[in-house]
Design a protein around this motif. Structure first.
Motif, PDB file in Angstrom:
ATOM      1  N   SER A 200     -38.954 -64.872 -58.220  1.00  0.00           N
ATOM      2  CA  SER A 200     -37.900 -66.080 -58.500  1.00  0.00           C
ATOM      3  C   SER A 200     -37.706 -66.627 -57.083  1.00  0.00           C
ATOM      4  O   SER A 200     -37.054 -67.700 -57.307  1.00  0.00           O
ATOM      5  CB  SER A 200     -36.997 -65.510 -59.393  1.00  0.00           C
ATOM      6  N   LYS A 201     -37.964 -66.060 -56.004  1.00  0.00           N
ATOM      7  CA  LYS A 201     -37.292 -66.667 -54.624  1.00  0.00           C
ATOM      8  C   LYS A 201     -38.535 -67.455 -54.273  1.00  0.00           C
ATOM      9  O   LYS A 201     -39.523 -67.626 -54.712  1.00  0.00           O
ATOM     10  CB  LYS A 201     -37.224 -65.365 -53.839  1.00  0.00           C
ATOM     11  N   ALA A 202     -38.311 -68.364 -53.181  1.00  0.00           N
ATOM     12  CA  ALA A 202     -39.192 -69.077 -52.478  1.00  0.00           C
ATOM     13  C   ALA A 202     -40.312 -68.454 -52.123  1.00  0.00           C
ATOM     14  O   ALA A 202     -40.303 -67.542 -51.095  1.00  0.00           O
ATOM     15  CB  ALA A 202     -38.465 -69.846 -51.511  1.00  0.00           C
ATOM     16  N   PRO A 203     -41.619 -68.710 -52.712  1.00  0.00           N
ATOM     17  CA  PRO A 203     -42.853 -67.812 -52.330  1.00  0.00           C
ATOM     18  C   PRO A 203     -42.996 -68.108 -50.845  1.00  0.00           C
ATOM     19  O   PRO A 203     -43.540 -67.003 -50.301  1.00  0.00           O
ATOM     20  CB  PRO A 203     -44.046 -68.703 -53.132  1.00  0.00           C
ATOM     21  N   ILE A 204     -43.007 -69.293 -50.233  1.00  0.00           N
ATOM     22  CA  ILE A 204     -43.485 -69.456 -48.798  1.00  0.00           C
ATOM     23  C   ILE A 204     -42.268 -68.660 -47.891  1.00  0.00           C
ATOM     24  O   ILE A 204     -42.813 -67.938 -47.139  1.00  0.00           O
ATOM     25  CB  ILE A 204     -43.186 -70.851 -48.429  1.00  0.00           C
ATOM     26  N   ALA A 205     -41.197 -68.487 -48.227  1.00  0.00           N
ATOM     27  CA  ALA A 205     -40.016 -67.583 -47.698  1.00  0.00           C
ATOM     28  C   ALA A 205     -40.306 -66.417 -47.608  1.00  0.00           C
ATOM     29  O   ALA A 205     -40.355 -65.549 -46.827  1.00  0.00           O
ATOM     30  CB  ALA A 205     -38.769 -68.180 -48.234  1.00  0.00           C
ATOM     31  N   VAL A 206     -40.695 -65.852 -48.949  1.00  0.00           N
ATOM     32  CA  VAL A 206     -40.998 -64.488 -49.142  1.00  0.00           C
ATOM     33  C   VAL A 206     -42.309 -64.097 -48.108  1.00  0.00           C
ATOM     34  O   VAL A 206     -42.293 -62.971 -47.607  1.00  0.00           O
ATOM     35  CB  VAL A 206     -41.486 -64.078 -50.454  1.00  0.00           C
ATOM     36  N   ALA A 211     -44.531 -61.356 -43.441  1.00  0.00           N
ATOM     37  CA  ALA A 211     -45.414 -61.484 -42.044  1.00  0.00           C
ATOM     38  C   ALA A 211     -44.590 -61.235 -40.690  1.00  0.00           C
ATOM     39  O   ALA A 211     -44.856 -60.519 -39.922  1.00  0.00           O
ATOM     40  CB  ALA A 211     -45.968 -62.909 -41.840  1.00  0.00           C
ATOM     41  N   ALA A 212     -43.130 -61.918 -40.890  1.00  0.00           N
ATOM     42  CA  ALA A 212     -42.467 -61.485 -39.642  1.00  0.00           C
ATOM     43  C   ALA A 212     -42.060 -60.072 -39.402  1.00  0.00           C
ATOM     44  O   ALA A 212     -42.013 -59.785 -38.370  1.00  0.00           O
ATOM     45  CB  ALA A 212     -41.088 -62.337 -39.749  1.00  0.00           C
ATOM     46  N   ILE A 213     -41.722 -59.404 -40.524  1.00  0.00           N
ATOM     47  CA  ILE A 213     -41.264 -57.976 -40.584  1.00  0.00           C
ATOM     48  C   ILE A 213     -42.456 -57.182 -39.875  1.00  0.00           C
ATOM     49  O   ILE A 213     -42.321 -56.390 -39.119  1.00  0.00           O
ATOM     50  CB  ILE A 213     -40.710 -57.500 -41.950  1.00  0.00           C
ATOM     51  N   MET A 232     -39.742 -68.913 -39.463  1.00  0.00           N
ATOM     52  CA  MET A 232     -38.678 -69.648 -39.660  1.00  0.00           C
ATOM     53  C   MET A 232     -39.060 -71.387 -40.034  1.00  0.00           C
ATOM     54  O   MET A 232     -38.650 -72.112 -40.894  1.00  0.00           O
ATOM     55  CB  MET A 232     -37.358 -69.755 -39.126  1.00  0.00           C
ATOM     56  N   THR A 233     -39.528 -71.856 -38.847  1.00  0.00           N
ATOM     57  CA  THR A 233     -40.097 -73.019 -38.807  1.00  0.00           C
ATOM     58  C   THR A 233     -40.974 -73.563 -39.787  1.00  0.00           C
ATOM     59  O   THR A 233     -40.938 -74.543 -40.326  1.00  0.00           O
ATOM     60  CB  THR A 233     -40.714 -73.343 -37.473  1.00  0.00           C
ATOM     61  N   GLN A 234     -41.755 -72.451 -40.367  1.00  0.00           N
ATOM     62  CA  GLN A 234     -42.857 -72.934 -41.391  1.00  0.00           C
ATOM     63  C   GLN A 234     -41.924 -73.144 -42.640  1.00  0.00           C
ATOM     64  O   GLN A 234     -42.343 -73.802 -43.346  1.00  0.00           O
ATOM     65  CB  GLN A 234     -43.680 -71.756 -41.641  1.00  0.00           C
ATOM     66  N   CYS A 235     -40.788 -72.524 -42.803  1.00  0.00           N
ATOM     67  CA  CYS A 235     -40.042 -72.555 -43.866  1.00  0.00           C
ATOM     68  C   CYS A 235     -39.176 -73.912 -44.003  1.00  0.00           C
ATOM     69  O   CYS A 235     -39.268 -74.820 -45.028  1.00  0.00           O
ATOM     70  CB  CYS A 235     -38.835 -71.399 -44.296  1.00  0.00           C
ATOM     71  N   PHE A 236     -38.851 -74.466 -42.611  1.00  0.00           N
ATOM     72  CA  PHE A 236     -37.942 -75.568 -42.791  1.00  0.00           C
ATOM     73  C   PHE A 236     -39.083 -76.946 -43.110  1.00  0.00           C
ATOM     74  O   PHE A 236     -38.701 -77.748 -43.500  1.00  0.00           O
ATOM     75  CB  PHE A 236     -37.493 -75.976 -41.387  1.00  0.00           C
ATOM     76  N   ALA A 237     -40.496 -76.673 -42.931  1.00  0.00           N
ATOM     77  CA  ALA A 237     -41.430 -77.836 -43.241  1.00  0.00           C
ATOM     78  C   ALA A 237     -41.810 -77.760 -44.868  1.00  0.00           C
ATOM     79  O   ALA A 237     -42.617 -78.429 -45.112  1.00  0.00           O
ATOM     80  CB  ALA A 237     -42.677 -77.456 -42.535  1.00  0.00           C
ATOM     81  N   SER A 238     -41.165 -76.597 -45.691  1.00  0.00           N
ATOM     82  CA  SER A 238     -41.561 -76.830 -46.971  1.00  0.00           C
ATOM     83  C   SER A 238     -40.473 -77.584 -47.800  1.00  0.00           C
ATOM     84  O   SER A 238     -39.346 -77.649 -47.589  1.00  0.00           O
ATOM     85  CB  SER A 238     -41.566 -75.279 -47.280  1.00  0.00           C
ATOM     86  N   GLU A 239     -41.191 -77.947 -48.848  1.00  0.00           N
ATOM     87  CA  GLU A 239     -40.116 -78.563 -50.057  1.00  0.00           C
ATOM     88  C   GLU A 239     -39.469 -77.587 -50.669  1.00  0.00           C
ATOM     89  O   GLU A 239     -38.393 -78.017 -50.953  1.00  0.00           O
ATOM     90  CB  GLU A 239     -41.284 -79.159 -51.179  1.00  0.00           C
ATOM     91  N   ASP A 253     -29.688 -73.062 -60.538  1.00  0.00           N
ATOM     92  CA  ASP A 253     -30.909 -72.556 -60.001  1.00  0.00           C
ATOM     93  C   ASP A 253     -31.840 -73.339 -59.502  1.00  0.00           C
ATOM     94  O   ASP A 253     -32.369 -74.461 -60.218  1.00  0.00           O
ATOM     95  CB  ASP A 253     -31.174 -71.672 -61.263  1.00  0.00           C
ATOM     96  N   PRO A 254     -32.672 -72.852 -58.457  1.00  0.00           N
ATOM     97  CA  PRO A 254     -33.593 -73.610 -57.733  1.00  0.00           C
ATOM     98  C   PRO A 254     -34.923 -73.474 -58.569  1.00  0.00           C
ATOM     99  O   PRO A 254     -35.167 -72.586 -59.477  1.00  0.00           O
ATOM    100  CB  PRO A 254     -33.889 -72.991 -56.433  1.00  0.00           C
ATOM    101  N   GLU A 255     -35.831 -74.775 -58.337  1.00  0.00           N
ATOM    102  CA  GLU A 255     -36.992 -74.589 -59.220  1.00  0.00           C
ATOM    103  C   GLU A 255     -38.187 -74.580 -58.099  1.00  0.00           C
ATOM    104  O   GLU A 255     -38.563 -75.775 -57.610  1.00  0.00           O
ATOM    105  CB  GLU A 255     -37.045 -75.787 -60.103  1.00  0.00           C
ATOM    106  N   PHE A 256     -38.432 -73.738 -57.231  1.00  0.00           N
ATOM    107  CA  PHE A 256     -39.448 -73.602 -56.491  1.00  0.00           C
ATOM    108  C   PHE A 256     -40.912 -74.039 -56.881  1.00  0.00           C
ATOM    109  O   PHE A 256     -41.481 -73.447 -57.983  1.00  0.00           O
ATOM    110  CB  PHE A 256     -39.553 -72.278 -55.825  1.00  0.00           C
ATOM    111  N   LYS A 257     -41.814 -74.512 -55.885  1.00  0.00           N
ATOM    112  CA  LYS A 257     -43.016 -74.862 -56.482  1.00  0.00           C
ATOM    113  C   LYS A 257     -43.954 -74.645 -55.407  1.00  0.00           C
ATOM    114  O   LYS A 257     -45.302 -75.005 -55.559  1.00  0.00           O
ATOM    115  CB  LYS A 257     -43.083 -76.517 -56.552  1.00  0.00           C
ATOM    116  N   ASN A 258     -43.710 -73.690 -54.465  1.00  0.00           N
ATOM    117  CA  ASN A 258     -44.664 -73.122 -53.473  1.00  0.00           C
ATOM    118  C   ASN A 258     -45.279 -74.128 -52.730  1.00  0.00           C
ATOM    119  O   ASN A 258     -46.325 -74.168 -52.387  1.00  0.00           O
ATOM    120  CB  ASN A 258     -45.734 -72.213 -54.198  1.00  0.00           C
TER     121      ASN A 258
END
Length: 259
Positions: A200-206, A211-213, A232-239, A253-258
């Motif tokens: 349910s969370k933002a796929p790009i952020a997950v 990857a960062a860990i 983090m910068t990649q996340c900022f570039a995402s919708e 509730d957010p509606e994430f689209k990957n």
């Protein structure tokens, strides 16, 4: 399609099950080949899933590598077998998707290593973990000497590996090898609940967080911090970042689209 494993997708979650219950799901070459094929051809290209639950059929998760196969293996055959096991574990570890090990029983040798390659481990109260290899004249060869110290510390890893001591689920939880222990009948529901929560969370952020860990554990703090900045910068570039923060401000509730 497969003889030694099963794979299916239900409600946006992948289910990879090692299915050799009569052999306690021991990892022989054919099992490793099938897992690798499933990872490469079924799981990796499927953008409809972000989380995969890994478990075993019957009373074992995976009770180890196949001793019958290894017993008469030559040096070259042993090398090839070990390389194949590493490839499977590293594919799981490095794949952007999240893998949850639902450890239902024995997770020994290669089974413990398979669970450690996953991102999160949930265990049944009946689960047993261990690296018995030195009692067989070998060492943990599918990443156990590397992942176990990273998860439980050098001293505890040496205790488990050098003495070939098996530990039960409550001890595995105490030392940080598993993240949660539940009753046997609650294991898959708990794994599914967690899989749905992560999904349910933002796929790009997950993906970027995983990857960062991973990158940080393989390098020094400064280099890991630089990787985190780029992730983090990649996340900022995402919708999805815009959607997630807008939804927070708007108290919905957010509606994430990957994207």
């Amino acid at each position: 399609m497969y003889e030694n494993i099963t794979y299916e997708v239900k409600d946006g979650i992948g289910y990879l099950t090692i299915n050799r219950p009569k052999a306690l799901n021991a990892l022989n070459t054919e099992v490793l080949k099938e897992i690798q094929k499933c990872l490469d051809e079924d799981i990796a290209p499927d953008d409809s899933i972000n989380v995969v639950i890994v478990t075993g059929a019957g009373r074992a998760f995976v009770a180890g590598a196949d001793i019958v196969e290894m017993k008469d293996a030559t040096t070259n055959e042993g090398h090839a077998y070990t390389e194949r096991g590493h490839k499977v574990m590293n594919t799981i570890d490095h794949m952007p998707k999240i893998f949850i090990a639902a450890v239902n029983g024995f997770a020994l040798g290669g089974g413990c290593e398979l669970s450690m390659a996953c991102d999160i481990r949930l265990a049944s109260e009946k689960a047993v973990f261990g690296q018995p290899e030195v009692g067989l004249g070998i060492i943990p060869g599918f990443g156990g000497t590397q992942r176990l110290p990273r998860l439980v510390g050098k001293g505890m890893a040496k205790y488990i590996i050098l003495s070939a001591t098996n530990i039960r689920a409550d001890e595995a939880y105490r030392i940080g090898l598993v993240q949660k222990v539940v009753a046997p009948e609650e294991l898959m529901p708990e794994a599914e609940k967690l899989a749905k929560k992560i999904s349910s969370k933002a796929p790009i952020a997950v993906r970027q967080a995983k990857a960062a860990i991973n990158a940080g554990l393989d390098t020094d703090l400064n280099t890991g911090s630089r990787f985190e900045i780029e992730a983090m910068t990649q996340c900022f570039a995402s919708e999805d970042k815009t959607e997630g923060m807008t939804a927070f401000v708007e108290k919905r509730d957010p509606e994430f689209k990957n994207k």
